[in-house]
Design a protein around this motif. Sequence first.
Motif, PDB file in Angstrom:
ATOM      1  N   SER A  59      -2.460  76.997  -5.637  1.00 13.02           N
ATOM      2  CA  SER A  59      -1.697  76.496  -6.793  1.00 13.02           C
ATOM      3  C   SER A  59      -2.150  77.149  -8.088  1.00 13.02           C
ATOM      4  CB  SER A  59      -1.843  74.975  -6.901  1.00 13.02           C
ATOM      5  OG  SER A  59      -1.327  74.345  -5.761  1.00 13.02           O
ATOM      6  N   ALA A  97       1.084  65.676 -15.553  1.00 12.20           N
ATOM      7  CA  ALA A  97       1.154  65.363 -14.122  1.00 12.20           C
ATOM      8  C   ALA A  97       0.104  66.144 -13.340  1.00 12.20           C
ATOM      9  CB  ALA A  97       2.552  65.672 -13.592  1.00 12.20           C
ATOM     10  N   THR A  98      -0.098  67.393 -13.690  1.00  7.92           N
ATOM     11  CA  THR A  98      -1.110  68.205 -13.008  1.00  7.92           C
ATOM     12  C   THR A  98      -2.508  67.674 -13.317  1.00  7.92           C
ATOM     13  OG1 THR A  98       0.328  70.134 -13.156  1.00  7.92           O
ATOM     14  CG2 THR A  98      -1.992  70.542 -12.681  1.00  7.92           C
ATOM     15  N   ALA A 135       4.655  68.222 -17.222  1.00  8.42           N
ATOM     16  CA  ALA A 135       4.083  68.884 -16.042  1.00  8.42           C
ATOM     17  C   ALA A 135       2.579  69.083 -16.203  1.00  8.42           C
ATOM     18  CB  ALA A 135       4.778  70.228 -15.805  1.00  8.42           C
ATOM     19  N   LYS A 195      -0.728  63.963 -10.222  1.00 10.39           N
ATOM     20  CA  LYS A 195       0.485  63.238  -9.848  1.00 10.39           C
ATOM     21  C   LYS A 195       1.686  64.182  -9.825  1.00 10.39           C
ATOM     22  CE  LYS A 195      -1.175  58.822 -11.392  1.00 10.39           C
ATOM     23  NZ  LYS A 195      -0.993  57.678 -12.252  1.00 10.39           N
ATOM     24  N   HIS A 196       1.414  65.463  -9.648  1.00  5.83           N
ATOM     25  CA  HIS A 196       2.474  66.457  -9.584  1.00  5.83           C
ATOM     26  C   HIS A 196       3.103  66.429  -8.192  1.00  5.83           C
ATOM     27  CE1 HIS A 196      -0.396  68.932  -7.364  1.00  5.83           C
ATOM     28  NE2 HIS A 196      -1.270  68.555  -8.287  1.00  5.83           N
ATOM     29  N   ILE A 197       4.221  67.067  -8.074  1.00  9.05           N
ATOM     30  CA  ILE A 197       4.903  67.134  -6.776  1.00  9.05           C
ATOM     31  C   ILE A 197       4.058  67.974  -5.831  1.00  9.05           C
ATOM     32  CG2 ILE A 197       6.942  67.980  -5.566  1.00  9.05           C
ATOM     33  CD1 ILE A 197       8.520  67.434  -8.135  1.00  9.05           C
ATOM     34  N   ALA A 198       3.809  67.435  -4.644  1.00  3.25           N
ATOM     35  CA  ALA A 198       3.004  68.158  -3.662  1.00  3.25           C
ATOM     36  C   ALA A 198       3.556  67.881  -2.269  1.00  3.25           C
ATOM     37  CB  ALA A 198       1.542  67.724  -3.737  1.00  3.25           C
ATOM     38  N   ILE A 199       3.720  68.935  -1.528  1.00  2.00           N
ATOM     39  CA  ILE A 199       4.125  68.804  -0.134  1.00  2.00           C
ATOM     40  C   ILE A 199       2.878  69.116   0.683  1.00  2.00           C
ATOM     41  CG2 ILE A 199       5.642  69.642   1.685  1.00  2.00           C
ATOM     42  CD1 ILE A 199       7.586  70.461  -0.572  1.00  2.00           C
TER      43      ILE A 199
END
Length: 174
Positions: free
Chosen positions: A101, A69-70, A66, A74-78
């Motif tokens: 965030s 990715a941050t 994580a 490339k972390h999960i983002a909506i």
Amino acid sequence: MDIRQVARQIGVFEKRLVDGLLCILLLAMIFLACLQIGLRTFFSSGLLWADPLLRYLVIWCGMFGAVVATREKKHIAIDVLGYLAAERIKPWIGLLIDFFSSLVAAALTWAAILFVRNEFSFGSIPLLSIPSWGWALVFPLGFGLITLHFLAAISADIKTLVSSQRKTEPGREK
């Protein structure tokens, strides 16, 4: 040496350290899992401490993954709003998202510190002579690094906004 160079060197060191640690953890997980499979298949036994250790290693890999990715964004983002917004306000939306965030990551860091403190006070049975709070240190460390990466993203967002403002000022070329 100015502060930007020091920050850049710290960033390079953190990147190498986290990436290297993630590789070592993944290799250890693969080796230990294969060893367990081999021992169970051919000798009908296994290492008693291997399965709990593998569970901790999965958590550690997840946290450091994580962080990576941050760092790489490339972390999960909506981000529906950013997708639909006009180009000129996208940097502002990015700044707002990174700010929010970073607040969430900071709150999770604080909660993780409290969790480790409680584990220290009321901890469970140690694994490999390491108390449970030692294994839980990955949570404040991981969330703290994620917070720092979001703060760095805020800094980059502000630089982008300042440079875009300079380009659109009257009397300057676009």
